[in-house]
Design an enzyme around this catalytic site. Structure first.
Site: not given
Ligand code: GLN
Length: 626
Positions: A564, A566, A435
């Protein structure tokens, strides 16, 4: 799907609801249920915290829900949050931990991440409830005249709204919108807090209305072990549980958090004082990894007791449970395996003092590390201490095998990030930009490789002349900061022969989660590509750049995502960009593993087929250099 008898527990519930369902003025019973709601169809497990916060209610509740899901049951978790914010969008991660983003764009508490990871299940806004949402719903309805002239009260209207939401979740909260067999309710905060009292009252009412056998109440409490005494003391726990009983809630199960296994004597005392039989009192002492908790619960018989309380033994699918257990055990063994390659991963952020601010990155690294046999040591580096002059010594001293520049907001620390990314690119250290980290990598490349010395983002310099990152057109229209970002799941179209496409196993389109206000300026794309940067993931229709990478001939692993990655990583389903990062990191740390087949699966050999962008030595004039 296994099915328990829908009606065996419904008789009381139905009788209650036939009176409660009426929302007219003639009755004091006000408990609107969603259309089509079948009382007793779904069972509820409520988890309360006593003595203090931070006991790991979310982890407990998620682990128990996982055990039940493994048995073939449909589970739906919900977090009832006491605060007045509508969502977590405006919360500072330094104070509250990371903001987790769901596929539908809900910005929520990091506990929802724990649920998604442990359950391997996508959640939605229905799984996250704050006091702010409840009150604003009630107040808006009041203004619309929705209460038919009645005075609007905490009981029954506010509690009624809570019950309505829980029943709606029961009807639709299973996977793919199926009805749930079990709803897991985590009550935020601690019993006795002013702000969650109405949730506890709503749960007392709901248990009464749904009828006996429909609710399992779990009190999570804490056993003190003061160093000066050298023994476990249960008094605080007893008082905490009493507090719950004052609300009219009798716990069915006690889960005792403690540093060390809880002694028989402490268990007996607390069992006696809280009317909970000893076989339903469990020691939930600290463990090496949260992933060993489900198995520890099962070994202690916690899941069996819950099934007994809810009369659900008949609903268990044994084959599904055995399969799920095997898979999970393999993963849990990998976490502690001795054969792992030690790996140092640097995370360059602003909030590095608090691990919780980057909880999902921490987890995603653990997932990838476990699958690829790496013991990851994270170096949290505060980027505000780094600048062009000290970057070499600041990074070199840690002997980093891989580097992540995570997401963030605002100007602080950005020059340190640019300097660090330049170092990492030139030193060929495997890199993942997330990001803001992706945007910084674009800025770094523009400045040093595409002759745009002043390249910047309009987030930091509003009237930047050389804005390679600028506000999304939609966002320019919106004022204020609350809920104005591009949020949630979006499709990403991957380029042929790219590293991204290789990592995502040849998929043409993947879905990832976003939370941003700025993007690569579309007018700059051509110049950047001509200078050698590859945009290998794009929005399927709009010119929004979503993945950037350098070709394998230029760098062993240099990739960034506007989303993102993750947030979508799961223990049994690790996120590919993290897998690639860790595989490349392992090769740097231990070149002898080059022929290890699990690594080879994640290392793309440089090839002339891969998108090359342009020639970085051939500098095209850019709009910024004039
Ligand atoms: N501040 C950047 C933006 O709003 C990046 C956001 C992020 O890292 N989540 O676009």
């Amino acid at each position: 799907m296994p099915h328990h008898d829908d009606t065996s527990h419904g008789s009381d519930g139905e009788a209650f609801l036939s009176q409660f369902g009426k929302s007219n003025q003639q009755t004091e019973f006000y408990s609107p249920a969603p259309d089509g709601y079948v009382p007793g169809r779904t069972r509820f497990v409520a988890v309360f915290g006593t003595v203090m916060s931070g006991l790991g209610k979310g982890i407990f509740s998620a682990s128990l829900a996982k055990l039940m899901k493994d048995k073939g049951l449909q589970v739906a978790p919900i977090k009832l949050e006491g605060y007045l914010n509508i969502d977590s969008g405006t919360l500072n991660p330094y104070r509250h931990g990371e903001v987790f983003v769901l596929d539908d764009g809900t910005e929520c508490d990091m506990d929802l991440g724990t649920y998604e990871r442990l359950l391997d299940q996508n959640l939605s806004r229905r799984n996250f409830c704050t006091s702010g949402q409840i009150y604003s719903e009630i107040l808006e309805r009041e203004r619309r005249g929705g209460f038919l002239g009645r005075d609007v009260q905490m009981i029954p209207h506010v509690t009624g709204e809570v019950k309505h939401r829980l029943r709606t979740l029961a009807m639709t909260g299973g996977e793919g919108g199926k009805p749930a067999d079990l709803v897991f309710i985590e009550v935020g905060g601690t019993v006795g807090d002013f702000e969650n009292g109405f949730y506890i009252e709503a749960l007392r009412e709901l248990a009464f209305e749904e009828g006996p056998g429909s609710f399992c109440n779990v009190a999570l409490t804490y056993i003190l072990e003061p160093k000066t005494l050298g023994e476990q003391k249960s008094k605080a726990a007893q008082l905490g549980v009493k507090r719950l009983m004052e609300f009219g809630i009798q716990p069915n199960i006690l889960a005792l958090r403690a540093d060390n296994p809880v002694t028989d004597s402490a268990m007996e005392k607390i069992s006696m004082f809280s009317n909970v039989p000893l076989q339903r009192v469990f020691s939930m002492h600290d463990r090496e990894s949260i992933y060993t908790i489900p198995e520890a619960m099962r070994a202690g018989g916690l899941d069996r007791e819950v099934l007994s309380i809810l009369d659900m033994h008949g609903a268990v699918d044994q084959v599904s449970e055995d399969d799920a257990r095997d898979q999970w055990a393999g993963y849990a063994r990998g976490i502690v395996s001795e054969r792992r390659t030690p790996l140092t991963v640097g995370i360059l952020g602003k909030y590095t003092a608090l691990r919780d601010a980057y909880a999902s990155i921490d987890k995603a690294l653990e997932h990838a590390g476990t699958h690829l046999s790496a013991a990851i040591n994270i170096q949290w580096l505060d980027v505000t201490d780094i600048n062009v002059d000290n970057v070499e010594s600041a990074l070199a001293e840690h002997d980093l095998h891989a580097v992540i520049v995570p997401g963030g907001f605002g100007e602080r620390g950005i020059e340190g990030k640019v300097a660090s990314i330049k170092y990492v690119r030139e030193q060929r250290i495997p890199f993942l930009g997330i990001c803001l980290g992706f945007q910084m990598a674009v800025i770094e490349y523009a400045r040093h490789m595409a002759s745009m010395a002043d390249a910047n983002s309009t987030e930091f310099v509003a009237d930047a002349k050389c804005a390679v990152i600028s506000e999304l057109p939609d966002q320019k229209e919106i004022e204020g900061l609350g809920g104005t970002m591009r949020l949630g799941g979006q499709d990403v179209l991957l380029s042929e022969h790219s590293l991204a496409k290789f990592l995502f196993r040849g998929d043409r389109e993947v879905r990832e989660r976003f939370r941003h206000r700025y993007e690569v300026e579309p007018e700059m794309i051509e110049q950047l590509e001509q200078a050698g940067l590859v945009f290998s993931g794009r929005h399927p229709i709009h010119p929004i750049m979503q993945i950037m990478e350098l070709p394998g001939t230029a760098h062993p692993y240099f990739i960034g995502a506007q989303f993102h990655p993750e947030l979508t990583s799961r223990p049994l389903n690790p996120q590919p960009m993290f897998m690639g990062l860790i595989a490349a990191g392992i090769l740097r740390a231990d070149p002898e593993r080059r022929d290890d087949p699990i690594l080879r699966d994640w290392i793309m050999e440089p090839s002339s087929d891969s998108p090359q962008g342009g020639d970085p030595t051939h500098h095209v004039p850019s709009p910024c250099t004039g």
